[in-house]
Design an enzyme around this catalytic site. Structure first.
Site, PDB file in Angstrom:
ATOM      1  N   SER A 231       0.834  -1.198   0.000  1.00  0.00           N
ATOM      2  CA  SER A 231       0.000   0.000   0.000  1.00  0.00           C
ATOM      3  C   SER A 231       0.864   1.241   0.000  1.00  0.00           C
ATOM      4  O   SER A 231       2.002   1.226   0.480  1.00  0.00           O
ATOM      5  CB  SER A 231      -0.905   0.021   1.230  1.00  0.00           C
ATOM      6  OG  SER A 231      -0.141   0.313   2.398  1.00  0.00           O
ATOM      7  N   ASP A 232       0.332   2.333  -0.547  1.00  0.00           N
ATOM      8  CA  ASP A 232       0.927   3.618  -0.221  1.00  0.00           C
ATOM      9  C   ASP A 232       0.682   3.818   1.266  1.00  0.00           C
ATOM     10  O   ASP A 232      -0.240   3.230   1.850  1.00  0.00           O
ATOM     11  CB  ASP A 232       0.301   4.741  -1.051  1.00  0.00           C
ATOM     12  CG  ASP A 232       1.201   5.967  -1.137  1.00  0.00           C
ATOM     13  OD1 ASP A 232       2.137   6.087  -0.318  1.00  0.00           O
ATOM     14  OD2 ASP A 232       0.970   6.814  -2.020  1.00  0.00           O
ATOM     15  N   TRP A 233       1.507   4.637   1.884  1.00  0.00           N
ATOM     16  CA  TRP A 233       1.483   4.748   3.341  1.00  0.00           C
ATOM     17  C   TRP A 233       0.149   5.333   3.818  1.00  0.00           C
ATOM     18  O   TRP A 233      -0.163   6.489   3.574  1.00  0.00           O
ATOM     19  CB  TRP A 233       2.657   5.603   3.805  1.00  0.00           C
ATOM     20  CG  TRP A 233       3.894   4.815   4.162  1.00  0.00           C
ATOM     21  CD1 TRP A 233       4.600   4.902   5.320  1.00  0.00           C
ATOM     22  CD2 TRP A 233       4.561   3.815   3.381  1.00  0.00           C
ATOM     23  NE1 TRP A 233       5.667   4.024   5.317  1.00  0.00           N
ATOM     24  CE2 TRP A 233       5.668   3.340   4.132  1.00  0.00           C
ATOM     25  CE3 TRP A 233       4.338   3.260   2.127  1.00  0.00           C
ATOM     26  CZ2 TRP A 233       6.539   2.359   3.676  1.00  0.00           C
ATOM     27  CZ3 TRP A 233       5.207   2.278   1.663  1.00  0.00           C
ATOM     28  CH2 TRP A 233       6.284   1.838   2.429  1.00  0.00           C
TER      29      TRP A 233
END
Length: 758
Positions: A231-233
């Site tokens: 995931s993106d953060w």
């Protein structure tokens, strides 16, 4: 690459351990499971240099990361049009990652520059998917050549910062397939990145972190991706839904591992999804083991990498204008030279946000210019403006005084840090008002002005560029940009960068102007396929500088085009490029494909191949650009696949999208098959079909001979109104035609097509 036979398998782990593996151990590491003998992998930001958080620092560590070489961001590096150079930069970044025990560098960013307002445009390559894919693949190949992992991002359609954690990009199928997905597809299928990072946004109403069509059907099913999806953060809102959709690793950890365990035990989540994701995390550990086990000192390569950063910066700058060949300047001249602009002394060399690198050193242009000229005393410097944008009349007066009597003015302008960054989009494409006022004031002295720009995205250049003799687009050039600019201005190096995005006359001309950035949680990609030059060309719209444009201190001639067929719907175009000038230089040869007649609307032309060649004065070389079947194809929603229409295609070869030097026409046999004819197919579609046309004509001549519709059945004569009428509607207008007649025709067409295809 598959994990070795020694890789631990999820079957050896407890349910809780498997759940733990699918989220990070902390902000920058995968999970540590000492009892299972599983060590963590460290991830760190990129992609134009390593941004590793120091021990004991804050979670984000922006501005306080360990020193690393800051190479040109992709807005600059992409403008080199030089994949081999990009690959060298990737290897250098990997070497620094190994020195700091980083297993995965989070890059490259390959989202399409839909609008010049995009806040992270400096992190992305281009408005064109083919160029983006080639540059991105080279970066991945370079980093992974030393065993360090990469993270291809942000998947997908992440072209704005406004409402970025929630907005849904509404994009039609063809536009997704032809504009926003091809760069990812090319990199996945040719460079095989270790990981792919999902975007914050949604696509057509589904968050990317939970989008099984993107993460599983397309990424793994169609493209064969065998790595890990991260995931993106902070992009995950539903752990179980994300895992089931194909997202393997949540970063950073949200503390929701227990929800996966509970979902499995309750029968709401099949444990096979957890097994698959845990296995991919274990494979990531195995794939990056080589990098973690290599010993390199943190000081290794510092000077070597700075020298490479200088080369990269030199190839990244684009000479847009050079009236009267005012450039290059003579370093041995004795006349006064005015250097004006705060960016000459305090360079802006990278963008803001998660990619911000703490450089090992920074070259500024003023010092580099003084070191280049024979007599440094001839240099007159005035900052001209403040970096915070507050007008200062005294600074302008000092700049005007420096310009008076100078043989040449080098005016360093651009966008300040506060103008563009991750987290927000711009609202205009203008240079700051105080800088424009400075330019106008200096121009009143009648000095010859060379503007050097520092900006992470396109700026409007009209009408002010008409008051200049030359414009050098410096983009953001990394830590060695100051020295590179001096090399270019004084002819030590020859400009060879080319535009990866069109410079419009004004913001209102940009294709997405009426749609960007949307509202109420949705952004409609109403321009469809017509992003960047595809739109300007389709509308015949004037631009300040076209896609692919860039000047040199020498000239290049194109000749002797020869096109050979290399297979079904495949060709090779060979031609000669000659350096007809007096300086060594590099030319970026570009091949665009134009289809005069298409079943579906297509862009006027599209970039399908390019090559950068370096030539000494008088030297020539033979360039061959290969075109595969995909080079001629469009995505057919009807057929759910890539199709090539039979017919003629024009190959256009030149120095930019609007500087075509050579042309040739080829003929493709095509791959597109007529769709199945049905009752709701129109009379025109039936008549144009090689199977259906004769059947309909025969029916009208026999069973329907007494019907008024039998008057004419020639496709060239039938009226537009009749041609648009679906067969199923004919009984409503003509009493002699029944639904049984229509059903019989459809059955006959199906039978005839089955016989033909057999």
């Amino acid at each position: 690459m598959h994990a070795s036979k020694h890789t631990k398998r999820p079957e050896h782990l407890t349910l809780g351990q498997k759940a733990a593996l699918t989220s990070g151990g902390d902000f920058w590491h995968t999970q540590t499971l000492p009892k299972a003998g599983i060590a963590p992998v460290m991830l760190a930001d990129g992609p134009h240099g390593l941004r590793k958080q120091p021990a004991g620092g804050d979670a984000l560590g922006i501005g306080t990361s360990v020193p690393a070489t800051c190479f040109p961001p992709l807005v600059g590096l992409g403008s080199s049009w030089n994949p081999s150079l990009v690959e060298r930069v990737g290897r250098a970044i990997a070497r620094e990652a190994i020195a700091h025990q980083v297993g995965v560098v989070l890059g490259p960013g390959v989202n399409i520059k839909r609008s010049p307002l995009g806040g992270r445009n400096f992190e992305y390559v281009s408005e064109d998917p083919l160029l983006t894919g080639c540059i991105g693949a080279a970066w991945v190949n370079g980093v992974q050549s030393l065993g360090v992992g990469t993270s291809l991002k942000h998947f997908a359609v992440n072209s704005q910062e406004t409402d970025r954690l929630r907005v849904s990009a509404e994009v039609d199928e063809r536009t997704l397939r032809e504009i926003y997905l091809p760069a990812f597809e090319h990199i996945v299928t040719t460079a095989r990145p270790t990981t792919v990072m999902c975007a914050y946004n949604g696509v057509n109403g589904v968050p990317c972190s939970q989008n099984s069509w993107l993460l599983t059907d397309v990424l793994r099913g169609e493209w064969g991706f065998d790595g890990l999806v991260v995931s993106d953060w902070g992009a995950v809102s539903d752990r179980a839904a994300a895992l089931e959709a194909g997202l393997d690793l949540e970063m950073p950890p949200s503390g929701a591992d227990h929800t996966l365990v509970e979902a499995v035990r309750a029968g709401d989540l099949d444990e096979q999804y957890l097994d698959a994701s845990a296995r991919r995390v274990l494979e990531l550990i195995e794939r990056t083991a080589r990098a973690r086990d290599t010993e390199i000192g943190t000081a290794a390569g510092v000077e070597e990498h700075h020298a490479l950063a200088r080369v990269a910066a030199t190839e990244s700058a684009v000479l847009l204008r050079n009236e009267g060949s005012v450039l290059p300047l003579d370093p041995h001249a004795g006349t006064p030279l005015a250097v004006i602009g705060a960016f000459a002394e305090t360079p802006r060399f990278q963008g803001g946000g998660s990619s911000h690198v703490v450089p090992t050193r920074v070259d500024n242009a003023l010092e580099a210019i003084r070191a280049t000229v024979t007599d440094p005393a001839r240099i007159r410097f005035a900052p001209g403006f403040t970096l915070d944008g507050i007008p200062d009349g005294q600074l302008v007066e000092q700049a005007v005084e420096a310009a008076r009597g100078a043989a040449q003015v080098l005016l360093f302008l651009g966008l300040p840090d506060a103008a563009e960054s991750e987290g927000f989009d711009r609202t205009d494409i203008l240079l700051p008002a105080d800088q424009l006022a400075l330019l106008n004031a200096v121009a009143e002295t009648d000095a010859s002005i060379v503007v050097v720009l520092s900006n992470g995205a396109t700026v409007q250049m009209t009408p002010w560029q008409d008051r200049t003799a030359a414009v050098l687009e410096g983009w953001l050039l990394g830590q060695a940009g100051g020295s590179a600019l001096a090399d270019l201005l004084f002819g030590i190096a020859n400009p060879s960068g080319r535009l990866t995005e069109t410079v419009p006359l004004r913001l209102e001309d940009t294709p997405s102007y009426l749609h960007f950035p949307g509202g109420d949680g949705h952004v409609h990609h109403g321009e469809g396929l017509f992003v960047g030059y595809r739109s300007y060309d389709a509308l015949g719209k004037a631009v300040a500088h076209p896609f692919g444009h860039g000047l040199s201190y020498t000239t290049f001639d194109y000749s002797d085009l020869d096109v050979t067929e290399t297979g079904p719907n495949r060709f090779a175009a060979s031609f000669t490029v000659t350096n007809s000038g007096s300086r060594a230089g590099a030319e970026v040869t570009q091949l665009y494909v134009h289809q005069p007649v298409s079943r579906l609307r297509r862009p006027v032309q599209e970039l399908k191949a390019f090559e950068k060649v370096f030539l000494d004065p008088g030297e020539h070389t033979r360039v061959t650009l290969d075109l595969d079947e995909r080079s001629f194809a469009y995505w057919s929603p009807r057929d759910s696949g890539w199709m090539v229409d039979p017919g003629a295609f024009e190959l256009r070869i030149g120095a930019s999208s609007r500087d075509v030097r050579l042309r040739a026409t080829v003929h493709c046999d095509g791959t597109a098959r007529p769709g199945r004819l049905a009752a709701d197919s129109t009379i025109g579609e039936w008549l144009a079909d090689p199977v259906g046309g004769p059947l309909l004509a025969a029916a009208m001549a026999t069973d329907l001979a007494d019907s008024p519709v039998s008057v004419t059945l020639d496709a060239s004569e039938i009226s537009a109104m009749a041609a648009a009428l679906p067969l199923a509607r004919i009984p409503a207008f003509l009493a002699g035609v029944t639904h049984d007649h229509i059903a019989a025709l459809v059955a006959a067409a199906d039978e005839a097509r089955a016989t033909t295809e057999a």
